[in-house]
Design an enzyme around this catalytic site. Structure first.
Site, PDB file in Angstrom:
ATOM      1  CE  LYS A  61      19.780  29.226 -36.143  1.00 37.61           C
ATOM      2  NZ  LYS A  61      18.888  28.387 -35.324  1.00 37.61           N
TER       3      LYS A  61
HETATM    4  P1  NAD Z   1      15.099  22.003 -43.979  1.00 32.35           P
HETATM    5  O1  NAD Z   1      16.052  22.727 -44.853  1.00 32.35           O
HETATM    6  O2  NAD Z   1      15.348  20.567 -43.655  1.00 32.35           O
HETATM    7  O3  NAD Z   1      13.608  22.077 -44.584  1.00 32.35           O
HETATM    8  C1  NAD Z   1      12.995  23.279 -44.904  1.00 32.35           C
HETATM    9  C2  NAD Z   1      11.695  22.996 -45.639  1.00 32.35           C
HETATM   10  O4  NAD Z   1      11.032  24.245 -45.887  1.00 32.35           O
HETATM   11  C3  NAD Z   1      11.873  22.343 -46.998  1.00 32.35           C
HETATM   12  O5  NAD Z   1      10.784  21.481 -47.267  1.00 32.35           O
HETATM   13  C4  NAD Z   1      11.840  23.535 -47.955  1.00 32.35           C
HETATM   14  O6  NAD Z   1      11.436  23.154 -49.280  1.00 32.35           O
HETATM   15  C5  NAD Z   1      10.801  24.406 -47.285  1.00 32.35           C
HETATM   16  N1  NAD Z   1      10.945  25.817 -47.619  1.00 32.35           N
HETATM   17  C6  NAD Z   1      12.080  26.531 -47.773  1.00 32.35           C
HETATM   18  N2  NAD Z   1      11.800  27.804 -48.098  1.00 32.35           N
HETATM   19  C7  NAD Z   1      10.446  27.894 -48.138  1.00 32.35           C
HETATM   20  C8  NAD Z   1       9.530  28.936 -48.412  1.00 32.35           C
HETATM   21  N3  NAD Z   1       9.978  30.155 -48.737  1.00 32.35           N
HETATM   22  N4  NAD Z   1       8.203  28.659 -48.358  1.00 32.35           N
HETATM   23  C9  NAD Z   1       7.764  27.413 -48.029  1.00 32.35           C
HETATM   24  N5  NAD Z   1       8.576  26.393 -47.774  1.00 32.35           N
HETATM   25  C10 NAD Z   1       9.896  26.629 -47.833  1.00 32.35           C
HETATM   26  O7  NAD Z   1      15.020  22.895 -42.635  1.00 32.35           O
HETATM   27  P2  NAD Z   1      14.565  22.435 -41.185  1.00 32.35           P
HETATM   28  O8  NAD Z   1      15.780  22.020 -40.432  1.00 32.35           O
HETATM   29  O9  NAD Z   1      13.399  21.517 -41.287  1.00 32.35           O
HETATM   30  O10 NAD Z   1      14.123  23.832 -40.568  1.00 32.35           O
HETATM   31  C11 NAD Z   1      12.813  24.365 -40.781  1.00 32.35           C
HETATM   32  C12 NAD Z   1      12.576  25.472 -39.761  1.00 32.35           C
HETATM   33  O11 NAD Z   1      12.690  24.927 -38.429  1.00 32.35           O
HETATM   34  C13 NAD Z   1      13.560  26.635 -39.817  1.00 32.35           C
HETATM   35  O12 NAD Z   1      12.878  27.828 -39.525  1.00 32.35           O
HETATM   36  C14 NAD Z   1      14.537  26.317 -38.689  1.00 32.35           C
HETATM   37  O13 NAD Z   1      15.164  27.475 -38.181  1.00 32.35           O
HETATM   38  C15 NAD Z   1      13.607  25.689 -37.676  1.00 32.35           C
HETATM   39  N6  NAD Z   1      14.293  24.827 -36.704  1.00 32.35           N
HETATM   40  C16 NAD Z   1      14.997  23.745 -37.126  1.00 32.35           C
HETATM   41  C17 NAD Z   1      15.626  22.937 -36.183  1.00 32.35           C
HETATM   42  C18 NAD Z   1      16.374  21.681 -36.557  1.00 32.35           C
HETATM   43  O14 NAD Z   1      16.723  20.903 -35.652  1.00 32.35           O
HETATM   44  N7  NAD Z   1      16.603  21.407 -37.818  1.00 32.35           N
HETATM   45  C19 NAD Z   1      15.547  23.258 -34.807  1.00 32.35           C
HETATM   46  C20 NAD Z   1      14.811  24.377 -34.417  1.00 32.35           C
HETATM   47  C21 NAD Z   1      14.177  25.152 -35.387  1.00 32.35           C
END
Ligand code: NAD
Length: 430
Positions: A120
């Site tokens: 990561k």
């Molecule tokens: P992103 O940045 O595209 O979106 C994050 C969303 O969460 C946004 O809507 C943001 O406004 C909201 N957010 C941020 N901080 C917040 C808070 N404190 N309270 C409530 N909402 C909040 O990120 P993403 O890629 O969608 O990732 C979201 C989660 O999924 C993360 O935990 C990430 O590790 C996990 N994840 C993502 C992927 C991927 O392919 N992108 C894969 C596996 C896991």
């Protein structure tokens, strides 16, 4: 030898001290103890193999300001093949958090049967406060700082919280400039035009909904009539909402970092996506009633999907959740204490290492397609993704019944078991 929750050498964990790392290690310890894992392997798995911490200057668009920014890349395990894991831009990023996420990636890849160890990366900035040019400068400088650590057969970053396809394109370009030729395989989750895979952008959300549908079948919930609340409306949350509503479920609440919105009749997801594309945040969307982020988690629903950040469901609010199914799209959203409260209340928890594994699975497909320079149709990608997600879900469910454990423990037993066996086969050098 009697196993304890503190195997020898635990003092060394001081370097990574953080709540998220504590959670990841506690989950490992609990599972290792349950499995009767070889203590030497257990000890090795508690500590990442490689960590790089860098600091570098970051110039804001107004030429006067130069800030010092911290960046991290952690490779938890090099036994299984190259390492793989996302890159996160967030103000909370630190060595402990990035290490916890790398550790979870190890279990996730092993659970899915992918030939990677976990890694990561992260940069401690608020991406929302940066212009696109600023984000590009941060990304290019971070890439040059970690350049010796990454590569298509070494360590392959992908998008995570606060980063996206464009971030991956800048990493690809910076890496390729330094090497003197195009190296698209250095990242996954890149745009299609530069070697990305069909279906990668939606893969995590699609995998989340695949698990949710399977779990609903198990619980006797009719998915097409189910009410779903989602925290986070980014790459993962928005895709999960879109696919679930397409399948007939009712999305009754959604939040982002600023606020939430509730509509018992079901939110119009296409309209909300269009609103957010224009206004960046959910705030002000006319199709429902405004709610706080906390309220969205506690809305009456059958299915709750945290898809934002870690540590959202704790012992403080676990007793107030209404859902029957908690699907961890985010990494580490549930504390150990909260999980035990939920399990006691009969809530089924689909753990992050299973629920959000669709992203790394299609990243693997992207890597394979890039190596072969032979690209698949979107339908092929999605079909293969769903086949692997369903197989993993069935495997974890069957193991949890056979061992009489919860789904997280079962998923970790499978992941850690595969890693332990590979370590045993490779032996110790020298
Ligand atoms: P992103 O940045 O595209 O979106 C994050 C969303 O969460 C946004 O809507 C943001 O406004 C909201 N957010 C941020 N901080 C917040 C808070 N404190 N309270 C409530 N909402 C909040 O990120 P993403 O890629 O969608 O990732 C979201 C989660 O999924 C993360 O935990 C990430 O590790 C996990 N994840 C993502 C992927 C991927 O392919 N992108 C894969 C596996 C896991």
């Amino acid at each position: 030898m009697t196993k304890t929750h503190e195997p020898p050498g635990s003092a060394a964990l001081l370097e990574w001290e953080s709540p998220m790392h504590e959670l990841a290690v506690a989950q490992l310890d609990r599972t290792a103890e349950r499995m009767g894992l070889d203590e030497n392997i257990w000890e090795r798995l508690r500590t990442p193999q490689r960590c790089l911490v860098v600091s570098f200057p970051f110039r804001r668009d107004n030429y006067d300001t130069v800030e010092t920014v911290f960046g991290y890349r952690v490779q938890h395990l090099l036994t299984m093949g190259p390492t793989k894991g996302g890159l996160r831009y967030d103000l909370d990023v630190g060595l402990g958090q990035v290490t916890a996420l790398a550790m979870w990636m190890t279990w996730k890849c092993a659970l899915m049967g992918l030939p990677f160890g976990g890694a990561k990366g992260g940069v401690r900035i608020d991406p929302r406060s940066c212009s696109s040019r600023e984000l590009q400068r941060v990304t290019r400088r971070y890439t040059s700082e970690i350049i010796d650590m990454i590569g298509p057969d070494r360590d392959i970053p992908a998008p995570d919280l606060g980063t996206d396809q464009q971030t991956m394109a800048w990493i690809l370009d910076t890496y390729s400039q330094q090497k003197g030729h195009a190296v698209p395989g250095v990242v996954t989750g890149k745009p299609i035009e530069v070697g990305g895979s069909q279906g990668r952008a939606e893969a995590t959300g699609r995998g989340v909904i695949s698990c949710t549908v399977d779990a609903c079948r198990e619980l006797g919930i009719d998915f097409s009539g189910a009410r779903i609340a989602i925290q986070g409306f980014g790459q993962v949350g928005a895709t999960a909402a879109r696919i679930a509503s397409h399948l007939g479920a009712r999305i009754v609440a959604i939040s982002d970092v600023k606020s939430g919105i509730v509509n018992e009749q079901g939110l119009d997801i296409a309209a909300l996506e269009a609103w957010v594309a224009e206004n960046r945040f959910i705030e002000g969307f006319p199709g429902g009633e405004t709610a706080s982020n906390v309220e969205v988690l506690e809305v009456p629903c059958e299915i709750l999907i945290p898809a934002a950040v870690q540590n959202q469901i704790t012992e403080t609010n676990a007793g107030r959740l209404h859902c029957r199914l908690l699907v961890e799209a985010a990494n580490g959203p549930t504390s150990l204490e909260a999980e035990s409260i939920l399990l006691d209340r009969g809530v089924l928890v689909i753990p992050d290492i299973l629920a959000n594994a669709g992203g790394v699975t299609v990243s693997y497909f992207e890597w394979v397609q890039g190596l072969q320079q032979f690209f698949w149709s979107e339908e092929e990608v999605n079909d293969r993704l769903i086949a692997l997600m369903q197989r993993a879900f069935r495997d974890v469910l069957d193991l949890s019944k056979a061992e009489n454990v919860d789904l997280r423990t079962a998923a970790m037993i499978r992941g850690i078991g595969r890693v332990a066996e590979a370590k045993r086969r490779r032996g110790v050098f020298p």
